[in-house]
Scaffold this active site. Structure first.
Site, PDB file in Angstrom:
ATOM      1  N   LYS A 123      -2.911  -2.653   7.573  1.00 18.02           N
ATOM      2  CA  LYS A 123      -1.992  -1.555   7.895  1.00 18.02           C
ATOM      3  C   LYS A 123      -0.852  -2.021   8.804  1.00 18.02           C
ATOM      4  O   LYS A 123      -1.036  -2.874   9.668  1.00 18.02           O
ATOM      5  CB  LYS A 123      -2.768  -0.431   8.618  1.00 18.02           C
ATOM      6  CG  LYS A 123      -3.851   0.207   7.784  1.00 18.02           C
ATOM      7  CD  LYS A 123      -3.307   1.179   6.775  1.00 18.02           C
ATOM      8  CE  LYS A 123      -3.409   2.568   7.033  1.00 18.02           C
ATOM      9  NZ  LYS A 123      -4.190   3.572   7.272  1.00 18.02           N
ATOM     10  N   LYS A 129      -6.339  -8.033  -2.585  1.00 12.99           N
ATOM     11  CA  LYS A 129      -7.501  -7.911  -3.463  1.00 12.99           C
ATOM     12  C   LYS A 129      -7.860  -9.297  -3.973  1.00 12.99           C
ATOM     13  O   LYS A 129      -6.976 -10.033  -4.413  1.00 12.99           O
ATOM     14  CB  LYS A 129      -7.167  -7.026  -4.679  1.00 12.99           C
ATOM     15  CG  LYS A 129      -6.682  -5.648  -4.313  1.00 12.99           C
ATOM     16  CD  LYS A 129      -6.235  -4.848  -5.537  1.00 12.99           C
ATOM     17  CE  LYS A 129      -5.705  -3.503  -5.079  1.00 12.99           C
ATOM     18  NZ  LYS A 129      -5.085  -2.736  -6.160  1.00 12.99           N
ATOM     19  N   LYS A 189       0.871  -1.181   0.000  1.00 15.06           N
ATOM     20  CA  LYS A 189       0.000   0.000   0.000  1.00 15.06           C
ATOM     21  C   LYS A 189       0.906   1.228   0.000  1.00 15.06           C
ATOM     22  O   LYS A 189       1.527   1.559   1.007  1.00 15.06           O
ATOM     23  CB  LYS A 189      -0.910  -0.008   1.219  1.00 15.06           C
ATOM     24  CG  LYS A 189      -1.896   1.154   1.207  1.00 15.06           C
ATOM     25  CD  LYS A 189      -2.961   0.939   2.277  1.00 15.06           C
ATOM     26  CE  LYS A 189      -4.076   1.962   2.214  1.00 15.06           C
ATOM     27  NZ  LYS A 189      -3.648   3.342   2.255  1.00 15.06           N
ATOM     28  N   CYS A 197      31.144  33.465  10.202  1.00 12.32           N
ATOM     29  CA  CYS A 197      30.772  32.464  11.215  1.00 12.32           C
ATOM     30  C   CYS A 197      31.410  31.137  10.821  1.00 12.32           C
ATOM     31  O   CYS A 197      31.181  30.629   9.724  1.00 12.32           O
ATOM     32  CB  CYS A 197      29.254  32.326  11.273  1.00 12.32           C
ATOM     33  SG  CYS A 197      28.690  30.828  12.111  1.00 12.32           S
ATOM     34  N   GLU A 205      -0.700   5.363  -7.744  1.00 13.20           N
ATOM     35  CA  GLU A 205      -0.237   6.261  -6.700  1.00 13.20           C
ATOM     36  C   GLU A 205       0.994   7.035  -7.159  1.00 13.20           C
ATOM     37  O   GLU A 205       1.961   6.451  -7.647  1.00 13.20           O
ATOM     38  CB  GLU A 205       0.121   5.396  -5.479  1.00 13.20           C
ATOM     39  CG  GLU A 205       0.103   6.122  -4.175  1.00 13.20           C
ATOM     40  CD  GLU A 205      -1.294   6.148  -3.536  1.00 13.20           C
ATOM     41  OE1 GLU A 205      -2.286   5.748  -4.192  1.00 13.20           O
ATOM     42  OE2 GLU A 205      -1.371   6.580  -2.382  1.00 13.20           O
TER      43      GLU A 205
HETATM   44  S1  IVH Z   1      -6.625  -0.123  -4.761  1.00 17.09           S
HETATM   45  C1  IVH Z   1     -11.336   0.739  -4.525  1.00 17.09           C
HETATM   46  N1  IVH Z   1      -4.102  -0.602  -4.409  1.00 17.09           N
HETATM   47  O1  IVH Z   1      -4.875   3.512  -0.695  1.00 17.09           O
HETATM   48  C2  IVH Z   1     -10.005   1.115  -3.947  1.00 17.09           C
HETATM   49  N2  IVH Z   1      -4.991   1.381  -3.448  1.00 17.09           N
HETATM   50  O2  IVH Z   1      -7.115   3.624   1.304  1.00 17.09           O
HETATM   51  C3  IVH Z   1      -8.959   0.958  -4.961  1.00 17.09           C
HETATM   52  N3  IVH Z   1      -3.329   2.736  -2.302  1.00 17.09           N
HETATM   53  O3  IVH Z   1      -7.165   5.514  -2.429  1.00 17.09           O
HETATM   54  C4  IVH Z   1      -7.624   1.223  -4.406  1.00 17.09           C
HETATM   55  N4  IVH Z   1      -1.606   1.456  -2.702  1.00 17.09           N
HETATM   56  O4  IVH Z   1      -4.652   5.908  -2.797  1.00 17.09           O
HETATM   57  C5  IVH Z   1      -5.116   0.237  -4.153  1.00 17.09           C
HETATM   58  N5  IVH Z   1      -1.869  -1.164  -4.232  1.00 17.09           N
HETATM   59  C6  IVH Z   1      -2.865  -0.323  -3.973  1.00 17.09           C
HETATM   60  C7  IVH Z   1      -2.690   0.855  -3.247  1.00 17.09           C
HETATM   61  C8  IVH Z   1      -3.777   1.690  -3.002  1.00 17.09           C
HETATM   62  C9  IVH Z   1      -2.000   2.579  -2.148  1.00 17.09           C
HETATM   63  C10 IVH Z   1      -4.085   3.885  -1.777  1.00 17.09           C
HETATM   64  C11 IVH Z   1      -5.014   4.543  -2.760  1.00 17.09           C
HETATM   65  C12 IVH Z   1      -6.365   4.414  -2.179  1.00 17.09           C
HETATM   66  C13 IVH Z   1      -6.069   4.265  -0.731  1.00 17.09           C
HETATM   67  C14 IVH Z   1      -7.193   3.527  -0.065  1.00 17.09           C
END
Ligand code: IVH
Length: 698
Positions: free
Chosen positions: A322, A298, A123, A446, A181
């Site tokens: 997290k 996912k 993430k 200085c 991202e």
């Molecule tokens: S998938 C339907 N994959 O985390 C949601 N999000 O808390 C689709 N993020 O808004 C998001 N890495 O900004 C996805 N590998 C990743 C991610 C990711 C970071 C962020 C993204 C999202 C937020 C959600």
């Protein structure tokens, strides 16, 4: 619904929490200046959610639990997302992950023995971004905004090298909106913050805020100067929803199309594999070079994803596991003051060494006096230390309950800690407004400033002398051999007469001394921009030095202009202030520098040792010289950077937005608001071809 059974205390708390959460979201998303750690923020959201679970009547459509992100900012054109950009539900404990899989099984009525496959991805802690490709061409980029409406940041996104303007390979759907991202790599983030602290400009709390700040600049040239990167991980609107059958297949396709997909993304089967992947990533987290704040799981099969659908603002088919915030408590032993190259005083907390998530932390920057006052950090306090973004340690706050008796608020020194004890002033800008930085007024007299300055001059960005690193500079200064840049170039001549030549010093030797002198000789010829940077003028770093070099062309012309500036020549001042990207503070700093006789001597001595090459000539007489031009839309024959450099070589100013001062707008396909503005203001518009014909006819 009857809401009478909701106690008023719960109602009040709900209103209070909602307002707090909205305020913190605005600080986080819009001001790029969060006041809470992510964990503390998550706790607020958690409390709100629990309250709503207990008293469902409190939940309304505008509750923060139903919304993502923050209100969007009016400075960018709005973009309606065809498919909303949602958020992810969080898991904090392993149990939450097991529950996640159980609920999926239940929902899909899957048999116990069916093994579920997942895409497992880091993430990324950056800023989510949507990229619309039509027939493989990047047409529009947008921020998430509030999930439904984002901000048009197309121009800015085009400057990110990871994002192709055209998809490679084949088989892309006619229309696809890639999402991913944008992030700021850690090393570059630290360097940028260190430089910002030096000049007293905005220091970002973490790379995520820096990425967001860089992305939401009205002037795309500023975005271009930041090393932003991008990982693609999902999609929104797509003309062919069947273009893949699974998330992992989509990632493979993205890669084939020239997008960057996180290399640590994997496909895994079963919950135990998810947890193993999570542990692997947590272990490797600090070595990745960018911030991640967890792992996303996912469901891999898209048919399953479709059946699972969404609950309010997040998909049922994914969850973010997290990482725990890494915090520890320790005592603050003292606060040291470091003096930077241009005299900025940076307070550094000296801590009782403490282990924070596997790294021993003993020094932490406190940034500036205001930061100390805001946190009311006192010597002797028990402080909470966190590795923000896992790498840069910071003091989150003080444990007030453990404050020893008799502590006093910290008083920021009014004298420089150097032997000269020069007075310290609060940094002010050209308008006399106070900044956050405190600065020693001793300039290069200085000793602290002098050391930092000389290290910078010998370093990579200026003279770039091999073998003359920080250690050697320090040594030469200590031995009294170097005290200003010119001394570097007279070192060899003086060494020849010395009774203790460098080749006899410990750590040196015949060969390394010879190599050092050769490396110095090699830099006797220098470009004008490096020469200007070598003067170490406050606010005149490499970028401003380059602009000045281009504008003046030669050392003699530069010197003449600056002497005229000191003599209060209004014409020279006007011309300098009119230059694109030269702000009033740079003009003031240049004037101050040249008004000082000590600096004049340093300048003269350095020029005497060097051959300063003229800058690449800027045509003074082209038909576009002096005109302000704006490029917008897609350029097809040149890259944006090439077009800009070419226009600048011809003496034109390239601006990022259209105003009354704009002379020509060069519009490519996809041009939008800027083209409209040009029409409104009656500004001349050319196509890229017309522009190229125009300048080649010069
Ligand atoms: S998938 C339907 N994959 O985390 C949601 N999000 O808390 C689709 N993020 O808004 C998001 N890495 O900004 C996805 N590998 C990743 C991610 C990711 C970071 C962020 C993204 C999202 C937020 C959600």
């Amino acid at each position: 619904m009857n809401t009478d059974d909701t106690p008023s205390a719960a109602r009040d708390r709900h209103a209070e929490l909602s307002a707090e959460i909205k305020r913190h979201r605005d600080l986080y998303y819009n001001a790029e200046a969060p006041e809470l750690s992510d964990a503390d923020y998550d706790a607020l959201e958690g409390e709100l959610r629990a309250l709503e679970a207990q008293y469902p009547a409190l939940k309304s459509v505008d509750s923060p639990t139903e919304q993502v992100g923050a209100e969007i900012n009016a400075k960018f054109a709005p973009v309606a997302h065809g498919v909303p950009m949602l958020s992810l539900d969080n898991a904090f404990a392993t149990e939450d992950v097991r529950d996640f899989e159980k609920s999926i099984r239940r929902f899909l009525r899957l048999p116990e023995d069916e093994v579920l496959a997942y895409a497992v991805e880091p993430k990324i802690d950056g800023v989510s971004c949507s990229l619309l490709y039509i027939n493989g061409e990047l047409k529009r980029a947008a921020t998430r905004g509030d999930g439904r409406t984002g901000e048009d940041i197309t121009e800015n996104v085009r400057t990110i090298s990871d994002i192709p303007h055209r998809l490679s390979g084949s088989g892309h759907p006619e229309r696809i909106e890639i999402r991913g991202e944008v992030y700021f790599p850690l090393e570059a983030f630290q360097a940028m913050n260190a430089a910002a602290a030096e000049t007293g400009s905005k220091v970002f709390a973490n790379p995520r805020n820096a990425a967001s700040g860089a992305l939401r600049q009205l002037d795309a040239t500023i975005t271009a100067s930041r090393p932003l990167r991008f990982f693609a991980y999902t999609w929104g609107e797509v003309s062919d929803p069947e273009f893949v059958a699974s998330q992992s297949e989509a990632l493979r396709k993205f890669r084939d199309w020239g997008l960057v997909v996180n290399p640590r993304s994997i496909r895994a089967e079963g919950v135990e594999a998810l947890i193993a992947a999570y542990e692997d990533l947590q272990r490797d987290r600090s070595g990745l070079g960018y911030d991640i704040d967890g792992v996303v799981y996912k469901i891999d099969r898209l048919d399953y994803q479709r059946r699972l659908g969404f609950v309010s603002r997040s998909p049922r088919w994914a969850i973010a596991h997290k990482f725990p915030a890494e915090q520890s408590l320790t005592h603050l032993k003292g606060i040291d003051i470091q003096v930077g190259r241009i005299g900025t005083l940076t307070p550094v907390a000296r801590l009782e060494p403490v282990n924070v998530g596997g790294v021993v932390v003993s020094n932490v920057t406190l940034h500036n006096a205001d930061e100390i006052a805001r946190k009311d950090v006192r010597i002797g306090d028990l402080v909470r230390v966190q590795r923000a973004g896992d790498v840069i340690p910071q003091i989150v706050g003080v444990e007030l309950s453990a404050r020893p008796e008799g502590t006093a608020a910290y008083e920021f020194p009014t004298l420089c800690p150097c032997p000269l004890q020069t007075p310290v002033v609060r940094e002010t800008n050209h308008k006399g407004e106070e900044g956050v930085a405190r600065r020693c007024t001793g300039d290069h007299a200085c000793p602290h400033q002098k050391i930092e300055y000389l290290k910078y001059v010998a370093g990579r960005k200026v003279l770039d002398i091999e073998g003359l690193g920080e250690k050697q500079i320090q040594l030469f200064i200590e031995k009294g051999l170097i005290s200003e840049p010119a001394d570097i170039f007279t070192l060899e001549a003086r060494d020849k007469m010395s009774l203790t030549p460098i080749r006899n010093w410990e750590g040196f030797g015949e060969v390394s001394a010879r190599n050092l002198f050769a490396a110095i000789e090699d830099r006797r010829e220098i470009s004008l921009e490096r020469f200007i940077a070598a003067l170490g003028i406050r606010g005149v770093g490499e970028t401003t030095a380059r602009l000045l070099a281009r504008a003046y062309g030669s050392e003699a012309a530069f010197r003449e202009a600056l002497m005229a500036l000191v003599a209060e020549d209004e014409e020279v001042r006007g011309a300098l202030s009119d230059m694109d990207q030269i702000g009033p503070s740079s003009v003031a700093a240049l004037t101050d520098y040249f008004a000082n006789p000590y600096n004049q001597a340093v300048y003269r001595n350095l020029v005497a040792e060097l051959r300063v090459r003229d800058a690449e000539a800027v045509a003074a007489t082209s038909s576009v010289s002096g005109l302000t031009v704006v490029f917008t839309g897609t350029l097809e024959r040149l890259t944006r950077d090439e077009a800009k450099a070419q226009a600048e070589r011809l003496g034109a100013k390239v601006a990022g937005s259209v105003s009354k001062k704009t002379d020509i707008v060069i519009a490519g396909p996809g041009a939008g608001s800027k083209l409209k503005k040009a029409a409104e203001l009656g500004v001349a518009v050319m196509t890229e071809d017309e522009w190229l014909a125009h300048i080649s006819g010069v």
